[in-house]
Design a protein around this motif. Sequence first.
Motif, PDB file in Angstrom:
ATOM      1  N   ARG A 177      16.107 -27.746 -26.767  1.00  0.00           N
ATOM      2  CA  ARG A 177      16.519 -28.118 -25.396  1.00  0.00           C
ATOM      3  C   ARG A 177      17.910 -28.725 -25.444  1.00  0.00           C
ATOM      4  O   ARG A 177      18.140 -29.722 -26.137  1.00  0.00           O
ATOM      5  CB  ARG A 177      15.543 -29.117 -24.778  1.00  0.00           C
ATOM      6  N   LEU A 178      18.840 -28.124 -24.712  1.00  0.00           N
ATOM      7  CA  LEU A 178      20.209 -28.630 -24.630  1.00  0.00           C
ATOM      8  C   LEU A 178      20.513 -28.887 -23.156  1.00  0.00           C
ATOM      9  O   LEU A 178      20.669 -27.961 -22.361  1.00  0.00           O
ATOM     10  CB  LEU A 178      21.185 -27.615 -25.218  1.00  0.00           C
ATOM     11  N   SER A 179      20.564 -30.171 -22.799  1.00  0.00           N
ATOM     12  CA  SER A 179      20.774 -30.545 -21.402  1.00  0.00           C
ATOM     13  C   SER A 179      21.482 -31.890 -21.350  1.00  0.00           C
ATOM     14  O   SER A 179      20.843 -32.944 -21.272  1.00  0.00           O
ATOM     15  CB  SER A 179      19.429 -30.617 -20.662  1.00  0.00           C
ATOM     16  N   HIS A 180      22.796 -31.864 -21.407  1.00  0.00           N
ATOM     17  CA  HIS A 180      23.600 -33.089 -21.338  1.00  0.00           C
ATOM     18  C   HIS A 180      24.458 -33.036 -20.086  1.00  0.00           C
ATOM     19  O   HIS A 180      25.014 -31.988 -19.749  1.00  0.00           O
ATOM     20  CB  HIS A 180      24.473 -33.219 -22.598  1.00  0.00           C
ATOM     21  N   ARG A 181      24.553 -34.155 -19.383  1.00  0.00           N
ATOM     22  CA  ARG A 181      25.247 -34.172 -18.086  1.00  0.00           C
ATOM     23  C   ARG A 181      26.720 -33.761 -18.190  1.00  0.00           C
ATOM     24  O   ARG A 181      27.324 -33.351 -17.200  1.00  0.00           O
ATOM     25  CB  ARG A 181      25.145 -35.557 -17.439  1.00  0.00           C
ATOM     26  N   ASP A 182      27.316 -33.898 -19.382  1.00  0.00           N
ATOM     27  CA  ASP A 182      28.723 -33.537 -19.565  1.00  0.00           C
ATOM     28  C   ASP A 182      28.900 -32.198 -20.267  1.00  0.00           C
ATOM     29  O   ASP A 182      30.005 -31.854 -20.680  1.00  0.00           O
ATOM     30  CB  ASP A 182      29.453 -34.631 -20.353  1.00  0.00           C
ATOM     31  N   LEU A 183      27.810 -31.451 -20.406  1.00  0.00           N
ATOM     32  CA  LEU A 183      27.882 -30.183 -21.126  1.00  0.00           C
ATOM     33  C   LEU A 183      28.541 -29.102 -20.276  1.00  0.00           C
ATOM     34  O   LEU A 183      28.208 -28.907 -19.108  1.00  0.00           O
ATOM     35  CB  LEU A 183      26.479 -29.726 -21.523  1.00  0.00           C
ATOM     36  N   VAL A 184      29.481 -28.401 -20.876  1.00  0.00           N
ATOM     37  CA  VAL A 184      30.088 -27.224 -20.256  1.00  0.00           C
ATOM     38  C   VAL A 184      29.787 -26.016 -21.139  1.00  0.00           C
ATOM     39  O   VAL A 184      29.311 -26.164 -22.268  1.00  0.00           O
ATOM     40  CB  VAL A 184      31.622 -27.402 -20.081  1.00  0.00           C
ATOM     41  N   GLY A 185      30.067 -24.825 -20.622  1.00  0.00           N
ATOM     42  CA  GLY A 185      29.731 -23.611 -21.374  1.00  0.00           C
ATOM     43  C   GLY A 185      30.679 -23.335 -22.526  1.00  0.00           C
ATOM     44  O   GLY A 185      31.481 -22.401 -22.465  1.00  0.00           O
ATOM     45  N   VAL A 186      30.587 -24.123 -23.565  1.00  0.00           N
ATOM     46  CA  VAL A 186      31.477 -23.972 -24.715  1.00  0.00           C
ATOM     47  C   VAL A 186      31.023 -22.803 -25.590  1.00  0.00           C
ATOM     48  O   VAL A 186      29.846 -22.433 -25.615  1.00  0.00           O
ATOM     49  CB  VAL A 186      31.518 -25.276 -25.558  1.00  0.00           C
ATOM     50  N   THR A 187      31.961 -22.232 -26.322  1.00  0.00           N
ATOM     51  CA  THR A 187      31.640 -21.094 -27.200  1.00  0.00           C
ATOM     52  C   THR A 187      30.752 -21.514 -28.366  1.00  0.00           C
ATOM     53  O   THR A 187      30.123 -20.653 -29.001  1.00  0.00           O
ATOM     54  CB  THR A 187      32.932 -20.470 -27.750  1.00  0.00           C
ATOM     55  N   ASP A 188      30.689 -22.813 -28.646  1.00  0.00           N
ATOM     56  CA  ASP A 188      29.822 -23.285 -29.734  1.00  0.00           C
ATOM     57  C   ASP A 188      28.362 -22.921 -29.467  1.00  0.00           C
ATOM     58  O   ASP A 188      27.569 -22.776 -30.409  1.00  0.00           O
ATOM     59  CB  ASP A 188      29.944 -24.804 -29.892  1.00  0.00           C
ATOM     60  N   ILE A 189      27.993 -22.808 -28.204  1.00  0.00           N
ATOM     61  CA  ILE A 189      26.608 -22.473 -27.858  1.00  0.00           C
ATOM     62  C   ILE A 189      26.240 -21.115 -28.442  1.00  0.00           C
ATOM     63  O   ILE A 189      25.096 -20.906 -28.870  1.00  0.00           O
ATOM     64  CB  ILE A 189      26.418 -22.493 -26.325  1.00  0.00           C
TER      65      ILE A 189
END
Length: 425
Positions: free
Chosen positions: A99-111
């Motif tokens: 589960r990856l859900s952080h309020r400051d998360l953006v769609g980074v290529t690391d995903i």
Amino acid sequence: MKREPPKSPCQTEIELDRLSSLPGHIIDQILSQLSIRDAVRTSALSTKWRYKWAALPNLVFDNQCISLTSQDQAVIKSKLVSIIDHVLLLHTGPVYKFRLSHRDLVGVTDIDRWILHLSRSPIREFVLEIWKGQRYKLHSCLFSCQNLTHLELFNCLVRPPSTFHGFKNLKSLDLQHITMGQDVFEHLITSCPLLERLTLMNFDGFSHLNIDAPSLLFFDIGGAFDDVSYKNTFQLALVSIGLYAKDRISKRPGCSSNLLKFFAHLPHIRRLEIQSYFLKYLAVGDVPSKLPSPCVDLGYLSLRINFDDWEENKAALCLLRSSPHLQELEILARPEEGFPIESFVSFWEGEHWSCMFDQLRLVKVSGICGTRLELGFISFLLLASPALERMTMRPASANGQLLMMKELLRFRRASVRAEIIYLDP
């Protein structure tokens, strides 16, 4: 207050020995209750605990995994990426839940890299919530995860590869703020034969909800769409549906009844919530007085209705007449600009509408203004519900409260036990 003396080195060693002597399954249970940040910290407790966290099957990266005072987005992103990289690099066992859900998360290529890593594990639950920025294009490797039973995506662009033939074990699918094509959506639903729960919220790229899911039990949908139809959904029992844009409702002359089409493949519906403008959609076409096959299992019904709309009143009456075993009813008034046609202000008062709700026990009505149509509907329910125990009323505003309460007290009731509770707006 008497001060406690500091613990001796001997006492500390005894406590550490106790921690080290805990059975492995107890340690695993303790670790499963901790955030990933605290779980990693347990490595300092003793040799037995060192890297014990690395075999955790459930990995959750949320707001608790970072402790930073900085508001700099670049710093937060760098720290979050570093933590996830570190955990996945040292992880030794299978990963069943991610589960990856952080309020400051953006769609980074690391995903992309993390999904590629997880695709080599027997992942069963995958949750990805991108709270900021543009839609993240989901990496194609995720579609090879055939052990998935739960998939949850927020703010993603979904384009499966041509080799994708569905998730054969998927039971729960939650898609919110999603972009995908019409063909992609239909193929995704039909190629998940075990799908039991489907949630769709605020989507684009497709507008016709053709649901073909023989195992589906629960369906929750809210958004702007043109049409909805069911096929092979005879097990579907819980439906919550809201149409957010009334301008998407087309009223073609002579078109077939949306009510009949909607309920044709819902013989075992037990709970139904009709929200926003969806009742207006159901009222399109010829509205029958009753459905051909009554909803005999329907025990709970929630309707958002514009009482000033003739067709919506007819659709609501059809639903009520077709629900002989209804036990709970919730009505939310949806006032709109315009005035009711004088000829139907007494719609709910006529003798010819008489029908009985022998099992209706609880009624909630909210958002009303005290119009003749609204009060007529309430009187209709009170007269037709001999088993009614409680009716809760909450008006839209404080205007005319006293007059409305006087009217309510005058209404006759079929149930001697019926209690009317009037709540402040």
